[in-house]
Design a protein around this motif. Structure first.
Motif, PDB file in Angstrom:
ATOM      1  N   UNK A   1      72.781  26.871  36.316  1.00 48.85           N
ATOM      2  CA  UNK A   1      73.847  27.158  37.272  1.00 48.85           C
ATOM      3  C   UNK A   1      75.173  26.701  36.671  1.00 48.85           C
ATOM      4  N   UNK A   2      76.237  27.404  37.025  1.00 48.98           N
ATOM      5  CA  UNK A   2      77.537  27.046  36.457  1.00 48.98           C
ATOM      6  C   UNK A   2      78.659  27.312  37.454  1.00 48.98           C
ATOM      7  N   UNK A   3      79.715  26.542  37.275  1.00 54.08           N
ATOM      8  CA  UNK A   3      80.954  26.705  38.028  1.00 54.08           C
ATOM      9  C   UNK A   3      82.067  26.805  36.998  1.00 54.08           C
ATOM     10  N   UNK A   4      82.826  27.889  37.065  1.00 55.43           N
ATOM     11  CA  UNK A   4      83.963  28.074  36.165  1.00 55.43           C
ATOM     12  C   UNK A   4      85.231  28.136  36.999  1.00 55.43           C
ATOM     13  N   UNK A   5      86.161  27.252  36.717  1.00 56.86           N
ATOM     14  CA  UNK A   5      87.454  27.283  37.390  1.00 56.86           C
ATOM     15  C   UNK A   5      88.265  28.388  36.704  1.00 56.86           C
ATOM     16  N   UNK A   6      88.471  29.480  37.425  1.00 59.41           N
ATOM     17  CA  UNK A   6      89.144  30.644  36.845  1.00 59.41           C
ATOM     18  C   UNK A   6      90.655  30.592  37.026  1.00 59.41           C
ATOM     19  N   UNK A   7      91.107  29.925  38.072  1.00 56.05           N
ATOM     20  CA  UNK A   7      92.534  29.800  38.373  1.00 56.05           C
ATOM     21  C   UNK A   7      92.823  28.353  38.761  1.00 56.05           C
ATOM     22  N   UNK A   8      93.058  27.475  37.777  1.00 55.29           N
ATOM     23  CA  UNK A   8      93.235  26.051  38.095  1.00 55.29           C
ATOM     24  C   UNK A   8      94.398  25.785  39.052  1.00 55.29           C
ATOM     25  N   UNK A   9      95.504  26.454  38.861  1.00 53.29           N
ATOM     26  CA  UNK A   9      96.672  26.221  39.707  1.00 53.29           C
ATOM     27  C   UNK A   9      96.406  26.629  41.157  1.00 53.29           C
ATOM     28  N   UNK A  10      95.607  27.667  41.331  1.00 51.96           N
ATOM     29  CA  UNK A  10      95.291  28.164  42.673  1.00 51.96           C
ATOM     30  C   UNK A  10      94.002  27.570  43.218  1.00 51.96           C
ATOM     31  N   UNK A  11      93.306  26.770  42.373  1.00 52.59           N
ATOM     32  CA  UNK A  11      92.058  26.098  42.750  1.00 52.59           C
ATOM     33  C   UNK A  11      90.970  27.103  43.162  1.00 52.59           C
ATOM     34  N   UNK A  12      90.734  28.081  42.276  1.00 50.74           N
ATOM     35  CA  UNK A  12      89.726  29.115  42.496  1.00 50.74           C
ATOM     36  C   UNK A  12      88.683  29.047  41.384  1.00 50.74           C
ATOM     37  N   UNK A  13      87.426  29.226  41.777  1.00 55.73           N
ATOM     38  CA  UNK A  13      86.323  29.210  40.811  1.00 55.73           C
ATOM     39  C   UNK A  13      85.401  30.399  41.042  1.00 55.73           C
ATOM     40  N   UNK A  14      84.500  30.567  40.115  1.00 50.18           N
ATOM     41  CA  UNK A  14      83.386  31.492  40.263  1.00 50.18           C
ATOM     42  C   UNK A  14      82.125  30.719  39.931  1.00 50.18           C
ATOM     43  N   UNK A  15      81.013  31.104  40.530  1.00 45.61           N
ATOM     44  CA  UNK A  15      79.761  30.428  40.210  1.00 45.61           C
ATOM     45  C   UNK A  15      78.790  31.431  39.595  1.00 45.61           C
ATOM     46  N   UNK A  16      77.905  30.899  38.772  1.00 44.02           N
ATOM     47  CA  UNK A  16      76.878  31.716  38.146  1.00 44.02           C
ATOM     48  C   UNK A  16      75.526  31.052  38.294  1.00 44.02           C
ATOM     49  N   UNK A  17      74.510  31.874  38.498  1.00 43.92           N
ATOM     50  CA  UNK A  17      73.151  31.367  38.669  1.00 43.92           C
ATOM     51  C   UNK A  17      72.212  32.245  37.850  1.00 43.92           C
ATOM     52  N   UNK A  18      71.358  31.606  37.086  1.00 37.15           N
ATOM     53  CA  UNK A  18      70.368  32.295  36.271  1.00 37.15           C
ATOM     54  C   UNK A  18      69.040  31.599  36.525  1.00 37.15           C
TER      55      UNK A  18
END
Length: 187
Positions: free
Chosen positions: A70-87
């Motif tokens: 599982x992973x969390x990637x902060x895609x927009x640090x200034x806006x505090x947005x992430x995406x998550x991934x699950x395998x």
């Protein structure tokens, strides 16, 4: 077997396991990225990942046995947005309590990391159950980018879902999971 979930930080010793999962046809076909089967390259990726402050990942274990990544990637640090991934590399990762991994991940996103939003992109070739289940978790369907992704010559729809921190707060009690991926309690 209790189905207990734990999360461990991947190390270079996990390189082959992760690579085997990431390159397996049934899993690779659902990923946006393509991963070459190269253990040394995978080890280098694990080393680089450890140094990143915009990426958190764990191996999901069921009853102490590795079952997925599982992973969390902060895609927009200034806006505090992430995406998550699950395998899910092992059957145990798709059974019992393991599908509740999202609760630990969302607690990590919104409490541990203090982010405000998650935006996920899911290939239309994924299980219809996965796509239909997103709103039950608290995600709002944003829309579908028709024929957005091209893999092996096949045009694939890309489904977009989003969740704000307050959306998760509104639904998380029904799952009764208050820990993050590192076992911290967030009530």
């Amino acid at each position: 077997m209790s189905g207990a979930l734990t999360f461990i930080e991947p190390t270079e010793e996990h390189a082959r396991l992760l690579l085997d999962w990431r390159t397996r046809p049934d899993i690779a076909g659902q990923m946006l990225s393509v991963v070459a089967y190269d253990v040394e390259r995978q080890k280098a990726w694990l080393r680089r990942s450890k140094e990143r402050d915009d990426y958190v990942h764990r191996i999901l274990c069921v009853d102490g046995e590795p079952a997925g990544h599982v992973s969390i990637t902060v895609t927009e640090p200034e806006w505090r947005i992430a995406t998550i991934g699950v395998l899910m590399g092992e059957r145990a990762g798709r059974m019992g309590a393991a599908p509740l991994n999202f609760a630990y991940m969302l607690n990590h996103v919104f409490f541990t990391l203090g982010l405000r939003k998650v935006v996920n992109h899911i290939l239309g070739t994924n299980s219809p159950r996965l796509l239909k289940g997103q709103p039950m978790i608290g995600y709002r369907p944003v829309g579908v980018l028709k024929r957005q992704v091209v893999k092996d010559g096949q045009e694939i729809d890309l489904h977009i879902f989003e969740m704000l921190a307050e959306d998760w707060l509104a639904v998380r009690d029904r799952f009764r999971i208050y820990q993050d991926m590192d076992g911290r309690e967030w009530r």
